[in-house]
Design a protein around this motif. Structure first.
Motif, PDB file in Angstrom:
ATOM      1  N   ARG D   4       0.843  -1.196   0.000  1.00  0.00           N
ATOM      2  CA  ARG D   4       0.000   0.000   0.000  1.00  0.00           C
ATOM      3  C   ARG D   4       0.877   1.244   0.000  1.00  0.00           C
ATOM      4  NH1 ARG D   4      -4.821  -0.866   4.336  1.00  0.00           N
ATOM      5  NH2 ARG D   4      -5.518   1.027   3.267  1.00  0.00           N
ATOM      6  N   TYR D   5       0.364   2.290  -0.633  1.00  0.00           N
ATOM      7  CA  TYR D   5       1.116   3.553  -0.704  1.00  0.00           C
ATOM      8  C   TYR D   5       0.241   4.683  -0.172  1.00  0.00           C
ATOM      9  CZ  TYR D   5       3.639   0.614  -4.031  1.00  0.00           C
ATOM     10  OH  TYR D   5       4.309  -0.416  -4.624  1.00  0.00           O
ATOM     11  N   PHE D   6       0.889   5.667   0.459  1.00  0.00           N
ATOM     12  CA  PHE D   6       0.129   6.810   0.976  1.00  0.00           C
ATOM     13  C   PHE D   6       0.772   8.132   0.573  1.00  0.00           C
ATOM     14  CE2 PHE D   6      -1.133   3.340   3.757  1.00  0.00           C
ATOM     15  CZ  PHE D   6      -2.510   3.497   3.791  1.00  0.00           C
ATOM     16  N   ALA D   7      -0.076   9.174   0.556  1.00  0.00           N
ATOM     17  CA  ALA D   7       0.351  10.568   0.327  1.00  0.00           C
ATOM     18  C   ALA D   7       1.117  10.675  -1.003  1.00  0.00           C
ATOM     19  CB  ALA D   7       1.145  11.080   1.525  1.00  0.00           C
ATOM     20  N   TRP D   8       2.235  11.411  -1.048  1.00  0.00           N
ATOM     21  CA  TRP D   8       2.875  11.621  -2.363  1.00  0.00           C
ATOM     22  C   TRP D   8       3.529  10.360  -2.907  1.00  0.00           C
ATOM     23  CZ3 TRP D   8       7.982  10.650  -2.015  1.00  0.00           C
ATOM     24  CH2 TRP D   8       8.724  11.072  -0.891  1.00  0.00           C
ATOM     25  N   ARG D  10       1.999   7.476  -2.899  1.00  0.00           N
ATOM     26  CA  ARG D  10       0.836   6.956  -3.628  1.00  0.00           C
ATOM     27  C   ARG D  10       0.630   7.717  -4.949  1.00  0.00           C
ATOM     28  NH1 ARG D  10      -3.598   9.440  -3.759  1.00  0.00           N
ATOM     29  NH2 ARG D  10      -3.364  10.534  -1.784  1.00  0.00           N
ATOM     30  N   GLU D  11       0.687   9.050  -4.864  1.00  0.00           N
ATOM     31  CA  GLU D  11       0.480   9.848  -6.083  1.00  0.00           C
ATOM     32  C   GLU D  11       1.519   9.534  -7.155  1.00  0.00           C
ATOM     33  OE1 GLU D  11      -1.766  13.866  -4.402  1.00  0.00           O
ATOM     34  OE2 GLU D  11       0.394  13.915  -4.749  1.00  0.00           O
ATOM     35  N   PHE D  77       5.336   5.093   2.712  1.00  0.00           N
ATOM     36  CA  PHE D  77       4.799   6.457   2.774  1.00  0.00           C
ATOM     37  C   PHE D  77       5.866   7.467   3.165  1.00  0.00           C
ATOM     38  CE2 PHE D  77       3.292   3.790   6.387  1.00  0.00           C
ATOM     39  CZ  PHE D  77       4.032   4.329   7.420  1.00  0.00           C
TER      40      PHE D  77
END
Lengths: 83, 153, 153, 83
Positions: D4-8, D10-11, D77
């Motif tokens: 899973r990826y989060f914040a930038w 993820r972007e 992240f």
């Protein structure tokens, strides 16, 4: 000079406040306390432990060596326990 | 420029939420508000009430001086202090400090500082009323409070 | 025995007064409550809103771990943490910590500790929405926050 | 393994999560990041500055030398900015 007492100092002295004529040689806070202790047993008992007596001159905390100067009102009380 | 603290010494109870609102309503430059509310404890069931004696006039003036020192020392956007006097029962509020700032550390330190100096410099004295045995003794000042205050020098 | 902290991660706003009441209602062993409420600032008028992204599940778990560490470390009678996610506008509340104790220093230190570790360990990320120019950049972590957290080791 | 990826992060990667079969020699967090960077330009860009990438294994923060072990879910992240 007006002298006010608070908390157990007040209870031991037996009055909330009093106005006294001070001898000319009473010039500092320390002199004042020594003088008050000569007035009667109540004052002597209330102020017996000078280490714990706190003093305010015209509503400002001061140390015992402070001169009384033009002070209108002296307050004597135990260490504070507010908060 | 340092803000002007709000200082109240009163017999009446107070509402922390209303005080916080005064520091934040309509503003968008406040990052954080730290509050301290002090309560009357029953000391293990011993206590019926605390009677808080104060030196009227000097209490307001001295708290004002301590609060102004905090306002000069930390970048605050607001600072409120309330201290009650009179008879206060267990569970009731005694004292309140709220410090608002754009920086959380400033708000924490200012309120912590204020409480330490209220304890040791504001002219209030607590007398215990006991459940059994009527009026008890005057609460003694704690050397721990002096030590806490000395941290800021 | 250490108390069990209350931890909530939610999109909805919250009421600090109601949270304080939960820690004090019907009790007479609480000496003091320290609260921290964090607000969204408009950064000098630049900001329309902050968008808070979070890692659902881990956010609750990690805040729970930090809160439990505080509860083990200080003699608290209660501890509450609330962290919001989603779009939050300037002036709105983002985060709340309340620590209750019979000792004021414990309440101050526990809430201060909690905020330092929420900043550096709770899985939340802030993105700026600007008044002019739409979506701005992600807020960068501050080394000052790491330094604050390091104070407790 | 689920990533899973989060914040930038993820972007930049362009997906919220993905499930990957990992080569047998990918045994630590550091190995995993090195492997992800070989997948495509998006992954390579998102994870370019390894110093700032934070990692959680099954919702617990870990350091890069940590073995993946029986981890079900890895999250990557940027440094957190809550509070």
């Amino acid at each position: 000079m007006k002298i006010r007492y608070f908390a157990w100092v007040r209870e031991k002295v037996g009055v909330e406040e009093e106005t006294l004529e001070l001898p000319a040689d009473v010039t500092t806070v320390k002199d004042l306390i020594a003088h008050l202790k000569t007035l009667d047993d109540n004052h002597a008992l209330a102020l017996a432990d000078e280490e714990v007596i706190r003093v305010a001159l015209d509503q400002m905390h001061v140390e015992p060596h402070e001169p009384l100067g033009n002070t209108q009102e002296v307050a004597l009380f135990p260490p504070m326990t507010g908060g | 420029m340092a803000i002007v603290p709000s200082v109240r010494v009163q017999a009446d109870d107070f509402n922390p939420e209303a005080e916080i609102k005064k520091l934040t309503a309509g503003r968008s430059d406040v990052g954080g508000v730290v509050t301290f509310t002090g309560y009357c404890r029953d000391e293990g069931g011993r206590l019926e009430a605390l009677e808080l004696e104060h030196f009227p006039g000097m209490a307001e003036a001295e708290i004002g001086r301590i609060a102004q020192e905090a306002a000069n020392r930390w970048p605050l956007t607001g600072l409120s202090v309330i201290h009650r006097f009179g008879k206060i029962r267990p569970g009731e509020q005694i004292v309140f400090v709220a410090a608002a700032s754009s920086h959380r550390r400033a708000a924490f330190e200012a309120s912590d500082f204020l409480m330490d100096f209220l304890k040791t410099r504001a002219p209030f004295w607590k007398k215990e009323h006991l459940k059994e045995g009527g009026t008890g003794s005057w609460v003694e000042a704690k050397s721990a409070d002096d030590a806490d205050a000395a941290r800021w020098q």
